[in-house]
Design an enzyme around this catalytic site. Structure first.
Site, PDB file in Angstrom:
ATOM      1  N   GLU A 238       0.837  -1.193   0.000  1.00  0.00           N
ATOM      2  CA  GLU A 238       0.000   0.000   0.000  1.00  0.00           C
ATOM      3  C   GLU A 238       0.877   1.249   0.000  1.00  0.00           C
ATOM      4  O   GLU A 238       1.896   1.316   0.692  1.00  0.00           O
ATOM      5  CB  GLU A 238      -0.877  -0.007   1.256  1.00  0.00           C
ATOM      6  CG  GLU A 238      -1.749   1.215   1.449  1.00  0.00           C
ATOM      7  CD  GLU A 238      -2.563   1.157   2.736  1.00  0.00           C
ATOM      8  OE1 GLU A 238      -3.511   1.946   2.856  1.00  0.00           O
ATOM      9  OE2 GLU A 238      -2.248   0.327   3.621  1.00  0.00           O
TER      10      GLU A 238
ATOM     11  N   LYS B 296      -9.193   2.966  -2.535  1.00  0.00           N
ATOM     12  CA  LYS B 296      -9.627   2.518  -1.206  1.00  0.00           C
ATOM     13  C   LYS B 296     -10.990   3.127  -0.877  1.00  0.00           C
ATOM     14  O   LYS B 296     -11.162   4.348  -0.877  1.00  0.00           O
ATOM     15  CB  LYS B 296      -8.584   2.936  -0.174  1.00  0.00           C
ATOM     16  CG  LYS B 296      -8.668   2.239   1.163  1.00  0.00           C
ATOM     17  CD  LYS B 296      -7.450   2.615   2.004  1.00  0.00           C
ATOM     18  CE  LYS B 296      -7.355   1.798   3.264  1.00  0.00           C
ATOM     19  NZ  LYS B 296      -6.139   2.149   4.048  1.00  0.00           N
TER      20      LYS B 296
ATOM     21  N   CYS C  88      -5.550  -2.936   2.694  1.00  0.00           N
ATOM     22  CA  CYS C  88      -5.420  -2.822   4.136  1.00  0.00           C
ATOM     23  C   CYS C  88      -6.738  -3.142   4.846  1.00  0.00           C
ATOM     24  O   CYS C  88      -7.285  -4.220   4.683  1.00  0.00           O
ATOM     25  CB  CYS C  88      -4.874  -1.442   4.500  1.00  0.00           C
ATOM     26  SG  CYS C  88      -3.995  -1.386   6.079  1.00  0.00           S
TER      27      CYS C  88
END
Length: 307
Positions: free
Chosen positions: A42, A129, A163
């Site tokens: 990430e 995200k 994540c």
């Protein structure tokens, strides 16, 4: 059988061009070891500002914090920019399908994004995200359902969840429903308990999980950099913990902590099929008569000019 790689590394702090050069080298290294797919952490391009406060408390922003944000934003890249063109060329040369965590600048907003780079076709997908975690919402925008992208690679269908998106059950289900063979999780979560999450996802989706975490030493920062006491340990800001897990929960490589490395493992569609013998959460183990998931994949534009 196909070889896949998880790249545990860190960016050159504050220097996006140098980080791109580093990424090129790592892509070529993975390709030289026979990897058909390589997953990076990430926010590898653009950086994850762990411990940064942006001089902010609830209800107040300051000139100092705005300048810190400006410097951070300068490290972001665009989807059509020269950085990804350079990395697409490296992927083509190495013959590697690349999943790469970047900080994307779109208009005047930053997004934490994973891009999918095909060695023949270049950038074939991106995933922003959906839910930045906690203080990340101060600096990153929210993605929408139009970027729940997957793509075919020579090792199988690739999809990404970044994540703590992996704690969103409906997002995981949307990935499984797209037939993801290689469930890629760019992350900066270096907690030991993260391994339990990755194992659960492998078992739940009967999929290969490729988790790439940054391993970021404090020595990578300029001399004299101060770190909040709650960040990392004596030597590391982010410890790593990258791992590759098969569809029955067996760890194939890793986890590795406190070093840069590339993990390799062999994957196959046959292993996925064997796993689905007793569990397919989007098929014979689903109950669509009881549970139904609707996924809105339309781009969400706040301003629409019509006519």
């Amino acid at each position: 059988m196909s070889t896949v790689a998880v790249v545990q590394t860190y960016p050159v702090i504050g220097d996006t061009p140098a980080t791109v050069v580093k990424a090129e080298k790592l892509i070529r290294e993975a390709g030289a070891h026979g990897a058909e797919v390589a997953v990076f952490p990430e926010a590898f391009i653009g950086g994850y500002p762990k411990g940064s406060r942006f001089d902010t408390v609830v209800g107040t922003r300051t000139p100092l914090g705005r300048e810190e944000y400006r410097e951070y934003a300068n490290g972001a890249i665009t989807l059509g920019g020269p950085e990804l063109e350079t990395l697409a060329a490296a992927a083509a040369e190495a013959g590697v399908f690349v999943v790469l965590g970047i900080i994307e600048r779109f208009g005047d907003t930053l997004y934490c994004t994973a891009v999918l780079i095909d060695p023949q076709a270049g950038v074939v997908g991106n995933h922003r995200k959906l839910m930045p975690t906690a203080s990340e919402r101060l600096i990153w925008g929210f993605g929408d359902g139009s970027t729940l992208d997957t793509a075919e690679s020579s090792a199988g269908r690739v999809g990404t969840a970044i994540c703590w998106e992996n704690y969103m059950p409906m997002l995981r289900q949307a990935m499984y429903a797209q037939g993801v063979d290689l469930y890629c999780t760019p992350t900066v979560d270096d907690r030991a308990v993260w391994q339990s999450t990755m194992t659960h996802i492998a078992l739940e989706g009967r999929t290969f999980v490729l988790s790439a975490c940054q391993a970021l030493p404090k020595s990578a920062y300029p001399e004299g950099t101060e770190f909040p006491p709650q960040v990392g340990n004596a030597e590391w800001v982010i410890r790593g913990g990258s791992v590759i897990i098969d569809p029955l929960g067996t760890v194939l490589a890793g986890p590795v902590y406190e070093e840069e490395t590339i993990l390799y493992a062999e994957v196959s569609q046959e292993a996925r099929t064997r796993g689905h013998f007793d569990l397919d959460v989007t098929g014979h183990y689903g109950r669509p008569d009881v549970f139904e998931l609707h996924v809105n994949t339309r781009p969400q534009a706040g301003t629409v000019f019509d006519g």
